[in-house]
Design a protein around this motif. Structure first.
Motif, PDB file in Angstrom:
ATOM      1  N   THR A  26       0.840  -1.200   0.000  1.00  0.00           N
ATOM      2  CA  THR A  26       0.000   0.000   0.000  1.00  0.00           C
ATOM      3  C   THR A  26       0.874   1.249   0.000  1.00  0.00           C
ATOM      4  N   TYR A  30       0.695   3.897  -3.123  1.00  0.00           N
ATOM      5  CA  TYR A  30       0.100   5.210  -2.868  1.00  0.00           C
ATOM      6  C   TYR A  30       1.158   6.193  -2.346  1.00  0.00           C
ATOM      7  N   TYR A  79      -4.732  -3.956  -0.884  1.00  0.00           N
ATOM      8  CA  TYR A  79      -3.926  -3.232   0.097  1.00  0.00           C
ATOM      9  C   TYR A  79      -3.033  -4.228   0.841  1.00  0.00           C
ATOM     10  N   GLY A 120      -9.798  -0.948   2.808  1.00  0.00           N
ATOM     11  CA  GLY A 120      -8.409  -0.945   3.276  1.00  0.00           C
ATOM     12  C   GLY A 120      -8.247  -0.431   4.689  1.00  0.00           C
ATOM     13  N   VAL A 125      -0.755   0.344   7.004  1.00  0.00           N
ATOM     14  CA  VAL A 125      -0.175   0.949   5.804  1.00  0.00           C
ATOM     15  C   VAL A 125       1.342   0.753   5.850  1.00  0.00           C
TER      16      VAL A 125
END
Ligand code: FAD
Ligand code: MLT
Ligand code: ZN
Length: 513
Positions: A26, A30, A79, A120, A125
């Motif tokens: 993830t 991102y 994710y 997600g 993360v």
């Protein structure tokens, strides 16, 4: 003509969607949007030893890379986080000790239930510690007079409902992931599901909660009564908070009597206009026995057929729209008669082209499977971009059409063309609640597809005064888009609340707002 159904049942239980292809991180996918908060401490041996002490001799700690994968990845395989540690406390006190320590040390955490969330939100993360509630899974008490169930947050929804079935009660929420999701996860996401039309939102049925705040304080309103107007209704803050202000450890919920009779019909109709008219008619004619009204478009049924490896129960899958109606009440004969009359009338009026009514429990489950298998069918070609939307009923399907036009213009969609990255945008959902699920089924996740879809989808929803999340929540996927639905004052108040309860920001960071 109303025919009986001869098809065999497809299982209603939930299957986890795993294949061997690695999911990109993830944080890397991102990278333009998020970087690790440098004020968070990195986990070390001293922390692990401390957690071992809290959890008594190390049971309930997962550090093995293979075992961590399930917790790091989400259900859509979209994710993937990088947590090195999963903790599985078995009591509220253990949750409290863990969180208090994490807060003091500035170790970020992600609460996790059944990991069936679709935005997600349940996965880290970066290296956040995952606190799984799966070890807190007991029924605490059930009052057979009032129908109030008190349970641990990690109780699996289906287990809660099976327990209630034996007592003649029903859990006031049902969804396709019931075999895996937790009651606490349902509350944390304010899940809506298939019978919200009948039983309403969890904001109404949850009577009390037990939750651990980031400083270790245990908030307890489990003894709440049906009616209690003394001060702020604090539990509401946790319903739909997605693990951002505390960890829910217990739930007290009001459960209705279990209906003695269920009937289900699957209908084929030729326009979205007809879907709306049948809904109006169903509410009027079926009235108090109507318990679900779901719609599905043609390609959602084609994909479901490919996934279930079955022929569609209505002769062909050529109808642009399908409707699933469920009734539940206390008299099977009465309810069946009502449903048959309604169906016959709707056909006579030219609103319904074809329809089928389940003749027994097996057929009933089989009809439901054509609705409930859509989430899994949507991922079978590689992945799915999901948009879970509230819109005025008249505009509900317009979004699917607009997105398909947009994908055509971009030249990236082809249902039967494997060279195109997108299979199709399909639509289905809880018409009764004004809730559309737009699934853009893809052969791979890519920035190119995402750029075509966003912010286009969110702008379209805003232009119709809709909500960008009807029931799945914000999680990681929508945290940057909340402004399309909430105004500046609302967002400011939310941020203040978050800061008040979680001043160090350790609870499920990089998500929500
Ligand atoms: P998770 O996925 O583990 O977590 C979801 C969020 O809640 C995360 O942000 C997490 O941090 C937080 N959280 C979880 N447990 C706690 C806790 N105890 N305390 C604090 N925070 C917590 N959703 C619907 O609304 N309606 C549907 O009809 C529906 N159908 C689905 C069908 C399928 C096949 C799938 C895969 C998903 C479906 N969902 C649906 C989405 C999902 O199942 C729900 O959001 C569900 O409520 C999540 O529960 P969970 O226990 O899996 O939570
Ligand atoms: C559903 O209604 O099936 C769920 O919300 C899940 C989904 O849309 O994928
Ligand atoms: Zn849904």
């Amino acid at each position: 003509m109303i025919r009986s159904l001869l098809r065999s049942t497809a299982s209603r239980s939930f299957v986890c969607n795993y294949s061997s292809k690695a999911v990109p991180l993830t944080a890397e996918t991102y990278s333009s949007k998020v970087s690790r908060n440098p004020s968070f401490k990195k986990l070390d041996e001293t922390d692990i030893k401390h957690f071992q002490t809290i959890l008594n001799d190390g049971n309930g700690l997962i550090t093995d890379a293979d075992d961590l994968l399930f917790y790091n990845e989400d259900w859509m395989r979209k994710y993937r986080g990088q947590s090195q540690l999963v903790l599985k406390p078995k009591s509220t006190e253990q949750v409290s000790s863990i969180i208090k320590y994490c807060n003091e040390q500035k170790l970020a955490v992600v609460p996790q239930g059944g990991n069936t969330g679709l935005v997600g939100g349940s996965n880290p993360v970066f290296d956040e510690i995952i606190i799984s509630l799966s070890g807190l899974n007991k029924i605490r008490a059930f009052d057979e007079v009032s129908g109030i169930l008190k349970c641990d947050a990690g109780l699996i929804l289906e287990n809660a409902d099976n327990f209630l079935a034996e007592k003649g009660y029903i859990f006031p929420l049902d969804l396709g992931a019931k075999g895996s999701c937790h009651v606490g996860g349902n509350v944390a996401t304010n899940a809506g599901g298939l019978r919200l039309l009948r039983y309403g939102s969890l904001h109404g049925s949850v009577l009390g909660l037990e939750a651990v705040l980031p400083d270790g304080t245990i908030y307890n309103s489990m003894e709440s009564l049906r009616k209690d107007n003394t001060g702020y209704d604090l539990k509401q803050l946790f319903i739909g908070s997605e693990g951002t202000i505390g960890i829910i450890t217990g739930v007290s919920i009001l459960c209705p009597s279990r209906p003695q009779a269920f009937s289900v019909a699957l209908l084929g109709v030729s326009s979205y206009e007809a879907v709306q008219k049948v809904f109006v008619g169903a509410r009027k004619e079926l009235s108090e026995i109507l318990s679900a009204f779901e719609f599905m478009d043609r390609n959602s049924q084609v994909l479901a057929g490919q996934h279930l490896k079955l022929d569609h129960p209505i002769e062909s899958d050529q109808y642009p729209f399908y409707i699933l109606i469920e009734t539940s009440g206390s008299n099977k004969e009465h309810d069946d008669e009502k449903l048959e009359t309604f169906l016959a009338n709707s056909m006579e009026e030219g609103l319904v082209d074809d329809g089928i009514i389940a003749q027994d429990e097996t057929q009933l489950k089989s009809l439901w499977s054509w609705r409930e298998s859509i989430p899994e069918s949507s991922t079978m070609n590689g992945g799915v971009y999901k948009y879970d939307v509230s819109l005025p009923l008249k505009d509900l399907y317009g979004l699917v059409e607009a997105v398909n036009v947009k994908l055509q213009e971009a030249g990236i969609v082809g249902f039967d063309d494997p060279t195109k990255p997108v299979v199709e945008a399909i639509g289905y959902g809880h018409v009764g609640d004004g809730n559309l699920h737009l699934n853009v089924c893809v052969r791979e996740y890519s920035k190119e597809i995402e750029k075509v879809l966003e912010p286009f989808v969110y702008e379209w929803i805003q232009s119709k005064n809709g909500s960008i999340s009807a029931e799945h929540g914000l999680g990681f996927q929508k945290k940057n888009y909340i402004g399309y639905t909430k105004n500046d004052v609302e967002i400011k108040l939310m941020k203040e609340l978050k800061k008040h309860y979680d001043p160090n920001g350790i609870m499920n960071p990089y998500k929500y707002i």
